[in-house]
Design a protein around this motif. Structure first.
Motif, PDB file in Angstrom:
ATOM      1  N   ASP A 116      15.238  39.888  58.513  1.00 61.68           N
ATOM      2  CA  ASP A 116      14.186  39.591  59.469  1.00 61.68           C
ATOM      3  C   ASP A 116      12.955  40.369  59.028  1.00 61.68           C
ATOM      4  N   ASN A 117      12.009  39.656  58.446  1.00 60.51           N
ATOM      5  CA  ASN A 117      10.845  40.336  57.882  1.00 60.51           C
ATOM      6  C   ASN A 117       9.955  40.960  58.947  1.00 60.51           C
ATOM      7  N   THR A 118      10.023  40.448  60.156  1.00 62.77           N
ATOM      8  CA  THR A 118       9.163  40.996  61.218  1.00 62.77           C
ATOM      9  C   THR A 118       9.674  42.332  61.734  1.00 62.77           C
ATOM     10  N   LYS A 119      10.966  42.596  61.495  1.00 59.24           N
ATOM     11  CA  LYS A 119      11.572  43.814  62.045  1.00 59.24           C
ATOM     12  C   LYS A 119      12.092  44.760  60.966  1.00 59.24           C
ATOM     13  N   ASN A 120      11.911  44.399  59.693  1.00 59.72           N
ATOM     14  CA  ASN A 120      12.479  45.201  58.600  1.00 59.72           C
ATOM     15  C   ASN A 120      13.982  45.416  58.798  1.00 59.72           C
ATOM     16  N   MET A 121      14.636  44.344  59.204  1.00 56.41           N
ATOM     17  CA  MET A 121      16.086  44.391  59.438  1.00 56.41           C
ATOM     18  C   MET A 121      16.796  43.540  58.397  1.00 56.41           C
ATOM     19  N   VAL A 122      17.931  44.020  57.945  1.00 52.71           N
ATOM     20  CA  VAL A 122      18.807  43.274  57.052  1.00 52.71           C
ATOM     21  C   VAL A 122      20.166  43.151  57.734  1.00 52.71           C
ATOM     22  N   TYR A 123      20.758  41.988  57.613  1.00 45.17           N
ATOM     23  CA  TYR A 123      22.023  41.707  58.283  1.00 45.17           C
ATOM     24  C   TYR A 123      23.082  41.273  57.277  1.00 45.17           C
ATOM     25  N   LEU A 124      24.329  41.507  57.643  1.00 40.18           N
ATOM     26  CA  LEU A 124      25.452  40.967  56.890  1.00 40.18           C
ATOM     27  C   LEU A 124      26.370  40.281  57.893  1.00 40.18           C
ATOM     28  N   GLN A 125      26.360  38.964  57.872  1.00 40.09           N
ATOM     29  CA  GLN A 125      27.258  38.192  58.707  1.00 40.09           C
ATOM     30  C   GLN A 125      28.553  37.987  57.946  1.00 40.09           C
ATOM     31  N   MET A 126      29.649  38.430  58.526  1.00 37.25           N
ATOM     32  CA  MET A 126      30.945  38.367  57.868  1.00 37.25           C
ATOM     33  C   MET A 126      31.864  37.435  58.641  1.00 37.25           C
ATOM     34  N   ASN A 127      32.271  36.357  58.015  1.00 35.01           N
ATOM     35  CA  ASN A 127      33.161  35.382  58.632  1.00 35.01           C
ATOM     36  C   ASN A 127      34.492  35.329  57.891  1.00 35.01           C
ATOM     37  N   SER A 128      35.461  34.719  58.517  1.00 34.73           N
ATOM     38  CA  SER A 128      36.795  34.557  57.908  1.00 34.73           C
ATOM     39  C   SER A 128      37.298  35.879  57.353  1.00 34.73           C
ATOM     40  N   LEU A 129      37.205  36.905  58.157  1.00 27.54           N
ATOM     41  CA  LEU A 129      37.568  38.245  57.688  1.00 27.54           C
ATOM     42  C   LEU A 129      39.058  38.352  57.400  1.00 27.54           C
ATOM     43  N   LYS A 130      39.374  39.139  56.372  1.00 32.70           N
ATOM     44  CA  LYS A 130      40.750  39.375  55.948  1.00 32.70           C
ATOM     45  C   LYS A 130      41.051  40.861  56.073  1.00 32.70           C
ATOM     46  N   SER A 131      42.321  41.191  56.073  1.00 30.67           N
ATOM     47  CA  SER A 131      42.705  42.597  56.165  1.00 30.67           C
ATOM     48  C   SER A 131      42.168  43.390  54.975  1.00 30.67           C
ATOM     49  N   THR A 132      42.013  42.722  53.847  1.00 35.47           N
ATOM     50  CA  THR A 132      41.471  43.389  52.654  1.00 35.47           C
ATOM     51  C   THR A 132      39.985  43.688  52.761  1.00 35.47           C
ATOM     52  N   ASP A 133      39.322  43.169  53.802  1.00 35.90           N
ATOM     53  CA  ASP A 133      37.919  43.503  54.031  1.00 35.90           C
ATOM     54  C   ASP A 133      37.760  44.822  54.777  1.00 35.90           C
ATOM     55  N   THR A 134      38.855  45.397  55.215  1.00 36.46           N
ATOM     56  CA  THR A 134      38.804  46.688  55.901  1.00 36.46           C
ATOM     57  C   THR A 134      38.223  47.749  54.984  1.00 36.46           C
ATOM     58  N   ALA A 135      37.154  48.404  55.441  1.00 36.12           N
ATOM     59  CA  ALA A 135      36.471  49.406  54.629  1.00 36.12           C
ATOM     60  C   ALA A 135      35.316  49.985  55.428  1.00 36.12           C
ATOM     61  N   ALA A 136      34.654  50.982  54.846  1.00 36.19           N
ATOM     62  CA  ALA A 136      33.373  51.459  55.351  1.00 36.19           C
ATOM     63  C   ALA A 136      32.278  50.684  54.626  1.00 36.19           C
ATOM     64  N   TYR A 137      31.347  50.156  55.383  1.00 36.49           N
ATOM     65  CA  TYR A 137      30.276  49.325  54.825  1.00 36.49           C
ATOM     66  C   TYR A 137      28.956  50.085  54.875  1.00 36.49           C
ATOM     67  N   PHE A 138      28.189  49.966  53.800  1.00 36.00           N
ATOM     68  CA  PHE A 138      26.937  50.695  53.676  1.00 36.00           C
ATOM     69  C   PHE A 138      25.813  49.755  53.256  1.00 36.00           C
ATOM     70  N   CYS A 139      24.667  49.886  53.906  1.00 37.36           N
ATOM     71  CA  CYS A 139      23.476  49.213  53.393  1.00 37.36           C
ATOM     72  C   CYS A 139      22.713  50.213  52.531  1.00 37.36           C
ATOM     73  N   GLY A 140      21.988  49.695  51.566  1.00 40.17           N
ATOM     74  CA  GLY A 140      21.258  50.568  50.665  1.00 40.17           C
ATOM     75  C   GLY A 140      20.048  49.894  50.060  1.00 40.17           C
ATOM     76  N   VAL A 141      19.146  50.701  49.559  1.00 35.37           N
ATOM     77  CA  VAL A 141      17.997  50.219  48.788  1.00 35.37           C
ATOM     78  C   VAL A 141      18.451  50.151  47.338  1.00 35.37           C
ATOM     79  N   ILE A 142      18.427  48.973  46.757  1.00 41.10           N
ATOM     80  CA  ILE A 142      19.047  48.801  45.450  1.00 41.10           C
ATOM     81  C   ILE A 142      18.140  48.052  44.484  1.00 41.10           C
ATOM     82  N   GLU A 143      18.506  48.145  43.214  1.00 41.89           N
ATOM     83  CA  GLU A 143      17.811  47.413  42.162  1.00 41.89           C
ATOM     84  C   GLU A 143      18.836  46.939  41.142  1.00 41.89           C
TER      85      GLU A 143
END
Length: 125
Positions: free
Chosen positions: A73-100
């Protein structure tokens, strides 16, 4: 300095959905891409998805392609991660970051080491 504040995450059953949010503040003018990674104890952070600061370019790791969607969302400087069809293997700590993208290593990196505080996602089977 870029500050990243995450929200979202939690416990969900397999097949369910969750959305993670990441609010960026500070020197956002230096941001080329924002990304989402995840990490399990004792392991390295694994790249999941990236989006350009303009929101016009996205990239996904094969393990989440078709299930996860990164957006901005460019108006709010927000980044989202929509996660669907989640599996048990998706269990983890999730981090957003500034990357290149690093052409030398052919990998996404965080040269400024700007990360959110992490969000725990637990998927029960």
């Amino acid at each position: 300095q870029v500050d990243l504040e995450q929200s979202g995450g939690g416990l969900v059953q397999a097949g369910g959905s969750l959305r993670l949010s990441c609010a960026a503040s500070g020197r956002t003018s230096i941001i080329k891409y924002m990304g989402w990674f995840r990490q399990n104890s004792g392991l390295e952070r694994t790249f999941l998805a990236a989006i350009s600061w303009t929101g016009s370019d996205t990239h996904y790791a094969e393990i989440v392609k078709g299930r996860f969607t990164i957006s901005k969302d460019n108006t709010k400087n927000m980044v989202y991660l929509q996660m669907n069809s989640l599996k048990s293997t998706d269990t983890a700590a999730y981090f957003c970051g500034v990357i290149e993208w690093d052409d030398h290593t052919q990998a996404w990196t965080a040269p400024g080491d700007f990360w959110g505080q992490g969000s725990r996602v637990t998927v029960s089977s």
